[in-house]
Write a protein that holds these residues in place. Sequence first.
Motif, PDB file in Angstrom:
ATOM      1  N   GLU A 128      34.528 -35.434  11.025  1.00 20.71           N
ATOM      2  CA  GLU A 128      34.424 -35.715  12.461  1.00 20.71           C
ATOM      3  C   GLU A 128      35.253 -34.719  13.265  1.00 20.71           C
ATOM      4  O   GLU A 128      34.832 -34.264  14.332  1.00 20.71           O
ATOM      5  CB  GLU A 128      34.901 -37.140  12.747  1.00 20.71           C
ATOM      6  CG  GLU A 128      34.624 -37.633  14.150  1.00 20.71           C
ATOM      7  CD  GLU A 128      33.147 -37.793  14.450  1.00 20.71           C
ATOM      8  OE1 GLU A 128      32.789 -37.788  15.649  1.00 20.71           O
ATOM      9  OE2 GLU A 128      32.347 -37.915  13.501  1.00 20.71           O
ATOM     10  N   ALA A 129      36.437 -34.361  12.763  1.00 26.99           N
ATOM     11  CA  ALA A 129      37.303 -33.407  13.448  1.00 26.99           C
ATOM     12  C   ALA A 129      36.652 -32.023  13.506  1.00 26.99           C
ATOM     13  O   ALA A 129      36.696 -31.349  14.535  1.00 26.99           O
ATOM     14  CB  ALA A 129      38.659 -33.329  12.744  1.00 26.99           C
ATOM     15  N   ILE A 130      36.050 -31.600  12.403  1.00 21.45           N
ATOM     16  CA  ILE A 130      35.373 -30.298  12.365  1.00 21.45           C
ATOM     17  C   ILE A 130      34.175 -30.300  13.301  1.00 21.45           C
ATOM     18  O   ILE A 130      33.952 -29.330  14.044  1.00 21.45           O
ATOM     19  CB  ILE A 130      34.936 -29.970  10.915  1.00 21.45           C
ATOM     20  CG1 ILE A 130      36.167 -29.726  10.034  1.00 21.45           C
ATOM     21  CG2 ILE A 130      34.017 -28.745  10.900  1.00 21.45           C
ATOM     22  CD1 ILE A 130      35.853 -29.587   8.560  1.00 21.45           C
ATOM     23  N   ARG A 131      33.414 -31.380  13.295  1.00 19.77           N
ATOM     24  CA  ARG A 131      32.239 -31.470  14.174  1.00 19.77           C
ATOM     25  C   ARG A 131      32.657 -31.404  15.629  1.00 19.77           C
ATOM     26  O   ARG A 131      32.053 -30.683  16.434  1.00 19.77           O
ATOM     27  CB  ARG A 131      31.485 -32.789  13.909  1.00 19.77           C
ATOM     28  CG  ARG A 131      30.186 -32.922  14.687  1.00 19.77           C
ATOM     29  CD  ARG A 131      29.694 -34.356  14.731  1.00 19.77           C
ATOM     30  NE  ARG A 131      30.631 -35.214  15.439  1.00 19.77           N
ATOM     31  CZ  ARG A 131      30.730 -35.261  16.762  1.00 19.77           C
ATOM     32  NH1 ARG A 131      29.974 -34.480  17.524  1.00 19.77           N
ATOM     33  NH2 ARG A 131      31.598 -36.066  17.340  1.00 19.77           N
ATOM     34  N   TRP A 132      33.719 -32.140  15.982  1.00 18.02           N
ATOM     35  CA  TRP A 132      34.180 -32.147  17.369  1.00 18.02           C
ATOM     36  C   TRP A 132      34.675 -30.763  17.780  1.00 18.02           C
ATOM     37  O   TRP A 132      34.413 -30.300  18.879  1.00 18.02           O
ATOM     38  CB  TRP A 132      35.296 -33.180  17.536  1.00 18.02           C
ATOM     39  CG  TRP A 132      35.715 -33.376  18.962  1.00 18.02           C
ATOM     40  CD1 TRP A 132      35.116 -34.158  19.905  1.00 18.02           C
ATOM     41  CD2 TRP A 132      36.825 -32.749  19.612  1.00 18.02           C
ATOM     42  NE1 TRP A 132      35.784 -34.063  21.100  1.00 18.02           N
ATOM     43  CE2 TRP A 132      36.832 -33.217  20.951  1.00 18.02           C
ATOM     44  CE3 TRP A 132      37.808 -31.854  19.199  1.00 18.02           C
ATOM     45  CZ2 TRP A 132      37.801 -32.808  21.864  1.00 18.02           C
ATOM     46  CZ3 TRP A 132      38.768 -31.433  20.122  1.00 18.02           C
ATOM     47  CH2 TRP A 132      38.742 -31.908  21.436  1.00 18.02           C
ATOM     48  N   ASN A 133      35.393 -30.102  16.866  1.00 14.18           N
ATOM     49  CA  ASN A 133      35.908 -28.761  17.174  1.00 14.18           C
ATOM     50  C   ASN A 133      34.767 -27.776  17.390  1.00 14.18           C
ATOM     51  O   ASN A 133      34.846 -26.900  18.254  1.00 14.18           O
ATOM     52  CB  ASN A 133      36.812 -28.291  16.022  1.00 14.18           C
ATOM     53  CG  ASN A 133      37.704 -27.135  16.416  1.00 14.18           C
ATOM     54  OD1 ASN A 133      38.514 -27.257  17.311  1.00 14.18           O
ATOM     55  ND2 ASN A 133      37.545 -26.003  15.753  1.00 14.18           N
ATOM     56  N   GLU A 134      33.703 -27.921  16.613  1.00  9.92           N
ATOM     57  CA  GLU A 134      32.551 -27.004  16.751  1.00  9.92           C
ATOM     58  C   GLU A 134      31.810 -27.215  18.062  1.00  9.92           C
ATOM     59  O   GLU A 134      31.240 -26.283  18.615  1.00  9.92           O
ATOM     60  CB  GLU A 134      31.607 -27.184  15.554  1.00  9.92           C
ATOM     61  CG  GLU A 134      32.170 -26.598  14.266  1.00  9.92           C
ATOM     62  CD  GLU A 134      31.260 -26.852  13.082  1.00  9.92           C
ATOM     63  OE1 GLU A 134      30.349 -27.711  13.193  1.00  9.92           O
ATOM     64  OE2 GLU A 134      31.456 -26.191  12.029  1.00  9.92           O
ATOM     65  N   THR A 135      31.814 -28.450  18.585  1.00  9.89           N
ATOM     66  CA  THR A 135      31.143 -28.684  19.862  1.00  9.89           C
ATOM     67  C   THR A 135      31.924 -28.065  21.020  1.00  9.89           C
ATOM     68  O   THR A 135      31.352 -27.707  22.046  1.00  9.89           O
ATOM     69  CB  THR A 135      30.978 -30.201  20.136  1.00  9.89           C
ATOM     70  OG1 THR A 135      32.278 -30.824  20.225  1.00  9.89           O
ATOM     71  CG2 THR A 135      30.153 -30.868  19.046  1.00  9.89           C
ATOM     72  N   ARG A 136      33.248 -27.930  20.848  1.00  8.05           N
ATOM     73  CA  ARG A 136      34.080 -27.312  21.882  1.00  8.05           C
ATOM     74  C   ARG A 136      33.977 -25.807  21.849  1.00  8.05           C
ATOM     75  O   ARG A 136      34.051 -25.139  22.873  1.00  8.05           O
ATOM     76  CB  ARG A 136      35.541 -27.714  21.699  1.00  8.05           C
ATOM     77  CG  ARG A 136      35.817 -29.168  22.002  1.00  8.05           C
ATOM     78  CD  ARG A 136      37.193 -29.575  21.498  1.00  8.05           C
ATOM     79  NE  ARG A 136      38.228 -28.718  22.027  1.00  8.05           N
ATOM     80  CZ  ARG A 136      39.144 -28.100  21.271  1.00  8.05           C
ATOM     81  NH1 ARG A 136      39.125 -28.210  19.974  1.00  8.05           N
ATOM     82  NH2 ARG A 136      40.072 -27.352  21.839  1.00  8.05           N
TER      83      ARG A 136
END
Length: 224
Positions: A213-221
Amino acid sequence: MTSSADMDKKKVFLVDDHPLVREWLTNLINQQPDLAVCGESENGREALQAIITCKPDVAIVDISLKDSSGIELIKDLKESRPGVAVLVLSMHDEAHYAERALRAGAKGYVMKRETTRKVIEAIRRVLEGKLYISERVTEMLTGRIVGGKRRESLPVVEQLSDREFQVFEMLGQGQGTRQIAETLCVSVKTVQAYCARMKEKMNLNSATELLREAIRWNETRFPR
């Protein structure tokens, strides 16, 4: 010898981990008739000590620093140097960080993509004791107040504490718990406790799910 004109200028302290940004800001600010840079630092610990020593009128702080979070520095300054106005200047999206910065004690938030005129305008605004935020952030915060949104109704990432959010970001950047602990100067057990609280708040079952979830959120930013 310091001239009377220099003594009348408001002192500005810069906290940013990019030398090029500090150099650009120094040149920009020192061109102003009423402002002068009195010092700079690339990390939070050095900045706090230097600010206590040189007593600036305003500190310009980035969210991401070499050894810590700008949010934590803002909290420390609010406690130790409450007379110093803090303006955040960052590449990080104001939608995710402006409210956290203001809650921590900042008087304004400016994105690095803004014009130099906006940056100087923001510095002078916070020196007057006023808030400086964009129309977008004003509308976002007003909408929450008018809409009566409770904290638990906000997106789950926004429900994380500032420290939990910082650890979440670092996980998304590929840092392990030991590296995070060293950066934040806390124990590995403390980082694990933050992760446990995040899993509970985000309704996740494992560390693997939290990391994903952290990696996914970082990629959206920061989309590639």
